[in-house]
Design a protein around this motif. Structure first.
Motif, PDB file in Angstrom:
ATOM      1  N   ALA A 141     -19.811 -48.404  -3.285  1.00 32.22           N
ATOM      2  CA  ALA A 141     -19.064 -48.754  -2.078  1.00 32.22           C
ATOM      3  C   ALA A 141     -19.682 -49.964  -1.387  1.00 32.22           C
ATOM      4  O   ALA A 141     -18.975 -50.885  -0.950  1.00 32.22           O
ATOM      5  N   GLU A 142     -21.022 -49.952  -1.296  1.00 24.48           N
ATOM      6  CA  GLU A 142     -21.703 -51.103  -0.683  1.00 24.48           C
ATOM      7  C   GLU A 142     -21.485 -52.371  -1.500  1.00 24.48           C
ATOM      8  O   GLU A 142     -21.302 -53.455  -0.942  1.00 24.48           O
ATOM      9  N   LEU A 143     -21.501 -52.222  -2.840  1.00 24.07           N
ATOM     10  CA  LEU A 143     -21.275 -53.378  -3.706  1.00 24.07           C
ATOM     11  C   LEU A 143     -19.858 -53.921  -3.516  1.00 24.07           C
ATOM     12  O   LEU A 143     -19.656 -55.143  -3.438  1.00 24.07           O
ATOM     13  N   ALA A 201     -16.365 -57.944  -1.276  1.00 20.25           N
ATOM     14  CA  ALA A 201     -15.277 -58.328  -0.373  1.00 20.25           C
ATOM     15  C   ALA A 201     -15.767 -59.320   0.680  1.00 20.25           C
ATOM     16  O   ALA A 201     -15.099 -60.321   0.977  1.00 20.25           O
ATOM     17  N   ALA A 202     -16.961 -59.047   1.229  1.00 26.33           N
ATOM     18  CA  ALA A 202     -17.528 -59.973   2.217  1.00 26.33           C
ATOM     19  C   ALA A 202     -17.819 -61.317   1.576  1.00 26.33           C
ATOM     20  O   ALA A 202     -17.585 -62.373   2.183  1.00 26.33           O
ATOM     21  N   LYS A 203     -18.317 -61.289   0.320  1.00 32.23           N
ATOM     22  CA  LYS A 203     -18.593 -62.541  -0.384  1.00 32.23           C
ATOM     23  C   LYS A 203     -17.310 -63.334  -0.601  1.00 32.23           C
ATOM     24  O   LYS A 203     -17.269 -64.557  -0.400  1.00 32.23           O
ATOM     25  N   SER A 204     -16.236 -62.620  -1.007  1.00 32.16           N
ATOM     26  CA  SER A 204     -14.952 -63.299  -1.203  1.00 32.16           C
ATOM     27  C   SER A 204     -14.452 -63.899   0.100  1.00 32.16           C
ATOM     28  O   SER A 204     -13.961 -65.036   0.131  1.00 32.16           O
ATOM     29  N   ALA A 205     -14.594 -63.122   1.186  1.00 30.46           N
ATOM     30  CA  ALA A 205     -14.163 -63.632   2.490  1.00 30.46           C
ATOM     31  C   ALA A 205     -14.974 -64.854   2.894  1.00 30.46           C
ATOM     32  O   ALA A 205     -14.432 -65.848   3.394  1.00 30.46           O
ATOM     33  N   LEU A 206     -16.304 -64.788   2.668  1.00 28.79           N
ATOM     34  CA  LEU A 206     -17.158 -65.925   2.998  1.00 28.79           C
ATOM     35  C   LEU A 206     -16.822 -67.140   2.149  1.00 28.79           C
ATOM     36  O   LEU A 206     -16.805 -68.274   2.642  1.00 28.79           O
ATOM     37  N   GLU A 207     -16.557 -66.900   0.857  1.00 27.88           N
ATOM     38  CA  GLU A 207     -16.200 -68.010  -0.015  1.00 27.88           C
ATOM     39  C   GLU A 207     -14.882 -68.645   0.420  1.00 27.88           C
ATOM     40  O   GLU A 207     -14.747 -69.869   0.435  1.00 27.88           O
ATOM     41  N   ALA A 208     -13.898 -67.771   0.795  1.00 24.58           N
ATOM     42  CA  ALA A 208     -12.626 -68.307   1.271  1.00 24.58           C
ATOM     43  C   ALA A 208     -12.822 -69.095   2.558  1.00 24.58           C
ATOM     44  O   ALA A 208     -12.287 -70.205   2.726  1.00 24.58           O
TER      45      ALA A 208
END
Length: 217
Positions: free
Chosen positions: A101-103, A108-115
């Motif tokens: 779940a943390e991964l 998801a946070a990484k994808s949001a940050l990348e976007a």
């Protein structure tokens, strides 16, 4: 145990038969006694063997009971270890689910940050292009302003030089006017010839031409 009891009964019967045979003839009695002794010996041997077998069975039973107890203890330990392993496995499964779940949250946070980073990068690129265009326009404006300033400076310098020359011409005109001789002053008012008047007009025309040449346009 049943075999031992049967053998004991047979032994008792044999003993009874021996007692009864006391009234028989001596020869028959001896033969019978011999048989009875042999039977008694066999009975004793069988009894001893049965006792030894019983002891062996008792020892085997005790050994089996001891082994059973040890097996139960080992099984208890194994069950306890299995229970502990099951608890550890369950805890590991829970930890694995939590980490997954943390991964997923981290991905998801990484994808949001990348976007967001991509959007921010595009914005910065656009701002950079706009800043470059603005800088180029400013440089062009500065160059134009510098050329205009240079022209203005040159024009101002030229105008100042021309003004100085005009001032010199004016000073010269004043000096000439103030340095007139009495005859020149009288000749201006001479109604007959007016030579001095013509001469002054020529001087004035010359000064006017020089002043026009130095006039700022």
């Amino acid at each position: 145990m049943k075999t031992l009891s049967l053998r004991l009964k047979r032994g008792l019967l044999v003993a009874c038969c021996v007692g009864l045979g006391a009234v028989m003839p001596a020869q028959a009695q001896d033969a019978k006694v011999s048989k009875e002794r042999e039977a008694l010996r066999r009975t004793q041997t069988a009894l001893k063997a049965a006792q030894e077998q019983q002891s062996s069975l008792s020892a085997e039973k005790a050994k089996l009971e001891q082994e059973k107890l040890l097996a139960e203890q080992v099984a208890g330990k194994a069950r306890a270890q299995a229970s502990g392993q099951a608890a550890k496995l369950k805890a590991l499964e829970q930890l694995t689910q939590k980490l997954q779940a943390e991964l997923q949250a981290a991905e998801a946070a990484k994808s949001a940050l990348e976007a967001a980073a991509g959007t921010r990068e595009k914005e910065l690129q656009q701002q950079l292009l706009a800043a470059r265009r603005e800088s180029a326009e400013r440089q062009q404006a500065v160059q134009v302003t510098a050329r205009l300033l240079e022209r203005s400076t040159l024009a101002l310098q030229d105008a100042e030089a021309k003004n100085r020359k005009l001032h010199s011409v004016g000073e010269e005109a004043i000096k000439r006017y103030l340095s007139r001789t009495p005859s020149e002053i009288t000749g201006v008012n001479d109604p007959l010839f007016g030579f001095n008047d013509i001469r002054l007009e020529n001087v004035a025309e010359e000064l006017r031409g020089r002043m026009d040449a130095q006039r700022v346009r």
